[in-house]
Design a protein around this motif. Structure first.
Motif, PDB file in Angstrom:
ATOM      1  N   MET A 163       0.905  -0.855  -0.222  1.00 25.22           N
ATOM      2  CA  MET A 163       0.366  -0.109  -0.168  1.00 25.22           C
ATOM      3  C   MET A 163       0.942   0.906   0.005  1.00 25.22           C
ATOM      4  O   MET A 163       1.865   1.336   0.864  1.00 25.22           O
ATOM      5  N   PHE A 164       0.701   2.061  -0.930  1.00 25.03           N
ATOM      6  CA  PHE A 164       1.688   3.817  -0.820  1.00 25.03           C
ATOM      7  C   PHE A 164       0.548   4.592  -1.522  1.00 25.03           C
ATOM      8  O   PHE A 164      -0.840   4.197  -1.835  1.00 25.03           O
ATOM      9  N   ASP A 165       0.727   5.974  -0.940  1.00 25.75           N
ATOM     10  CA  ASP A 165       0.415   7.157  -1.950  1.00 25.75           C
ATOM     11  C   ASP A 165       1.515   8.080  -2.245  1.00 25.75           C
ATOM     12  O   ASP A 165       2.228   8.318  -1.473  1.00 25.75           O
ATOM     13  N   ARG A 166       2.008   7.970  -3.452  1.00 26.23           N
ATOM     14  CA  ARG A 166       2.956   8.967  -4.002  1.00 26.23           C
ATOM     15  C   ARG A 166       2.375   9.825  -3.874  1.00 26.23           C
ATOM     16  O   ARG A 166       3.089  11.051  -3.960  1.00 26.23           O
ATOM     17  N   HIS A 167       1.527  10.488  -4.079  1.00 26.45           N
ATOM     18  CA  HIS A 167       1.199  11.794  -4.015  1.00 26.45           C
ATOM     19  C   HIS A 167       0.364  12.393  -3.039  1.00 26.45           C
ATOM     20  O   HIS A 167      -0.122  14.068  -2.682  1.00 26.45           O
ATOM     21  N   ALA A 168       0.229  11.948  -2.206  1.00 22.63           N
ATOM     22  CA  ALA A 168      -0.086  12.127  -0.292  1.00 22.63           C
ATOM     23  C   ALA A 168       1.393  12.865  -0.400  1.00 22.63           C
ATOM     24  O   ALA A 168       2.609  13.372  -0.874  1.00 22.63           O
ATOM     25  N   SER A 169       0.688  14.231   0.530  1.00 25.73           N
ATOM     26  CA  SER A 169       2.095  15.044   1.371  1.00 25.73           C
ATOM     27  C   SER A 169       2.165  14.982   2.462  1.00 25.73           C
ATOM     28  O   SER A 169       1.651  15.365   3.350  1.00 25.73           O
ATOM     29  N   PRO A 170       2.855  13.833   3.144  1.00 26.68           N
ATOM     30  CA  PRO A 170       4.332  13.340   2.690  1.00 26.68           C
ATOM     31  C   PRO A 170       3.968  11.990   1.731  1.00 26.68           C
ATOM     32  O   PRO A 170       2.957  11.570   2.502  1.00 26.68           O
ATOM     33  N   SER A 171       5.299  11.980   0.671  1.00 24.58           N
ATOM     34  CA  SER A 171       4.229  10.668  -0.014  1.00 24.58           C
ATOM     35  C   SER A 171       4.487   9.114   1.157  1.00 24.58           C
ATOM     36  O   SER A 171       6.079  10.078   1.898  1.00 24.58           O
ATOM     37  N   TRP A 172       4.398   8.760   1.415  1.00 22.99           N
ATOM     38  CA  TRP A 172       4.286   7.409   2.023  1.00 22.99           C
ATOM     39  C   TRP A 172       4.062   5.833   1.469  1.00 22.99           C
ATOM     40  O   TRP A 172       3.325   5.508   0.104  1.00 22.99           O
ATOM     41  N   VAL A 173       5.373   4.965   1.902  1.00 29.20           N
ATOM     42  CA  VAL A 173       4.667   3.234   1.599  1.00 29.20           C
ATOM     43  C   VAL A 173       4.030   2.543   2.725  1.00 29.20           C
ATOM     44  O   VAL A 173       5.279   2.618   4.187  1.00 29.20           O
ATOM     45  N   GLU A 174       3.885   1.697   3.305  1.00 25.44           N
ATOM     46  CA  GLU A 174       3.388   1.112   4.019  1.00 25.44           C
ATOM     47  C   GLU A 174       3.786  -0.758   3.700  1.00 25.44           C
ATOM     48  O   GLU A 174       2.877  -1.336   3.029  1.00 25.44           O
ATOM     49  N   VAL A 175       4.414  -1.480   4.332  1.00 27.92           N
ATOM     50  CA  VAL A 175       4.291  -2.794   4.426  1.00 27.92           C
ATOM     51  C   VAL A 175       4.166  -3.313   6.355  1.00 27.92           C
ATOM     52  O   VAL A 175       4.922  -3.159   6.164  1.00 27.92           O
ATOM     53  N   VAL A 176       4.097  -4.338   5.972  1.00 32.08           N
ATOM     54  CA  VAL A 176       3.320  -5.187   7.163  1.00 32.08           C
ATOM     55  C   VAL A 176       3.234  -4.157   8.228  1.00 32.08           C
ATOM     56  O   VAL A 176       3.928  -4.877   9.165  1.00 32.08           O
ATOM     57  N   GLY A 177       2.593  -3.378   8.342  1.00 32.34           N
ATOM     58  CA  GLY A 177       2.176  -1.894   8.902  1.00 32.34           C
ATOM     59  C   GLY A 177       2.920  -1.119   9.600  1.00 32.34           C
ATOM     60  O   GLY A 177       2.718  -1.063  10.645  1.00 32.34           O
ATOM     61  N   VAL A 178       4.227  -0.990   8.654  1.00 31.20           N
ATOM     62  CA  VAL A 178       5.363  -0.542   8.903  1.00 31.20           C
ATOM     63  C   VAL A 178       5.395   0.974   8.118  1.00 31.20           C
ATOM     64  O   VAL A 178       5.296   0.345   6.913  1.00 31.20           O
ATOM     65  N   ARG A 179       4.289   1.956   8.249  1.00 30.03           N
ATOM     66  CA  ARG A 179       4.791   2.791   7.302  1.00 30.03           C
ATOM     67  C   ARG A 179       5.689   3.631   7.348  1.00 30.03           C
ATOM     68  O   ARG A 179       6.212   4.434   8.464  1.00 30.03           O
ATOM     69  N   PHE A 180       6.001   4.190   5.917  1.00 25.98           N
ATOM     70  CA  PHE A 180       7.456   4.304   5.791  1.00 25.98           C
ATOM     71  C   PHE A 180       7.472   5.970   5.193  1.00 25.98           C
ATOM     72  O   PHE A 180       6.941   6.096   3.941  1.00 25.98           O
ATOM     73  N   TYR A 181       8.056   6.447   5.102  1.00 25.52           N
ATOM     74  CA  TYR A 181       8.059   8.378   4.347  1.00 25.52           C
ATOM     75  C   TYR A 181       8.742   8.286   3.763  1.00 25.52           C
ATOM     76  O   TYR A 181      10.558   9.031   4.299  1.00 25.52           O
ATOM     77  N   PRO A 182       9.694   7.747   2.757  1.00 26.74           N
ATOM     78  CA  PRO A 182      10.742   7.440   1.648  1.00 26.74           C
ATOM     79  C   PRO A 182      11.028   9.446   0.904  1.00 26.74           C
ATOM     80  O   PRO A 182      10.581  10.397   1.044  1.00 26.74           O
ATOM     81  N   GLN A 183      12.285  10.042   1.550  1.00 27.55           N
ATOM     82  CA  GLN A 183      13.043  11.230   1.152  1.00 27.55           C
ATOM     83  C   GLN A 183      13.341  11.433  -0.564  1.00 27.55           C
ATOM     84  O   GLN A 183      12.729  12.792  -1.220  1.00 27.55           O
ATOM     85  N   ASN A 184      13.709  10.318  -0.927  1.00 24.15           N
ATOM     86  CA  ASN A 184      13.861  10.802  -2.459  1.00 24.15           C
ATOM     87  C   ASN A 184      13.792   9.632  -3.020  1.00 24.15           C
ATOM     88  O   ASN A 184      14.953   9.189  -3.871  1.00 24.15           O
ATOM     89  N   PRO A 185      12.323   9.017  -3.645  1.00 24.43           N
ATOM     90  CA  PRO A 185      12.391   7.940  -4.362  1.00 24.43           C
ATOM     91  C   PRO A 185      12.660   8.012  -5.457  1.00 24.43           C
ATOM     92  O   PRO A 185      13.901   8.214  -6.223  1.00 24.43           O
ATOM     93  N   ILE A 186      11.983   9.376  -6.230  1.00 27.55           N
ATOM     94  CA  ILE A 186      12.564   9.802  -7.440  1.00 27.55           C
ATOM     95  C   ILE A 186      11.158  11.000  -7.944  1.00 27.55           C
ATOM     96  O   ILE A 186      10.663  10.517  -7.697  1.00 27.55           O
ATOM     97  N   PRO A 187      11.530  11.929  -8.742  1.00 28.62           N
ATOM     98  CA  PRO A 187      10.676  12.846  -9.006  1.00 28.62           C
ATOM     99  C   PRO A 187       9.284  12.334  -9.807  1.00 28.62           C
ATOM    100  O   PRO A 187       9.828  11.105 -10.764  1.00 28.62           O
TER     101      PRO A 187
END
Length: 126
Positions: A1-25
């Motif tokens: 599950m992820f939302d690249r358009h949220a502010s900030p963008s995030w990705v979640e795996v096994v209940g752990v949400r992570f906010y990438p700093q520089n995935p790609i523009p």
């Protein structure tokens, strides 16, 4: 599950949400490309925490497997979009192997190594 358009963008795996700093523009990259690089960043972050956070290696394994699950779809897309170019680094394969080896799960690590050799990903990186 992820939302690249949220502010900030995030990705979640096994209940752990992570906010990438520089995935790609966000310059026409596909969701799979964005997710690949976001998960790479998540894997690297948790791999670095492995010695101090007892759950970190479990997260690395789960996120790596998540990234590997769509690797063939991303590879096909990459070939169409960037013909003749090498694939980007696949942190999921690399860190899954290293983590399993570190944990003494050698048979599983060998299976990962054998699996990656059969993929287009391996062929386009070497």
């Amino acid at each position: 599950m992820f939302d690249r358009h949220a502010s900030p963008s995030w990705v979640e795996v096994v209940g752990v949400r992570f906010y990438p700093q520089n995935p790609i523009p966000d310059n026409g990259s596909s969701d799979l490309e964005w997710l690949h690089f976001a998960l790479s960043e998540m894997i690297q972050s948790y791999y670095a925490r492995g010695k101090s956070d007892p759950r970190a290696f479990d997260v690395v394994i789960a996120v790596s497997k998540e990234q590997i699950a769509f690797a063939s779809r991303l590879a096909k897309s990459w070939v169409r979009k960037y013909p003749g170019s090498r694939f980007p680094r696949h942190i999921g394969y690399e860190r899954l192997f290293a983590t399993l080896e570190h944990l003494g799960r050698y048979e599983e690590a060998i299976q990962v190594a054998e699996e990656v050799k059969k993929t287009a990903w391996f062929a386009r990186r070497h």
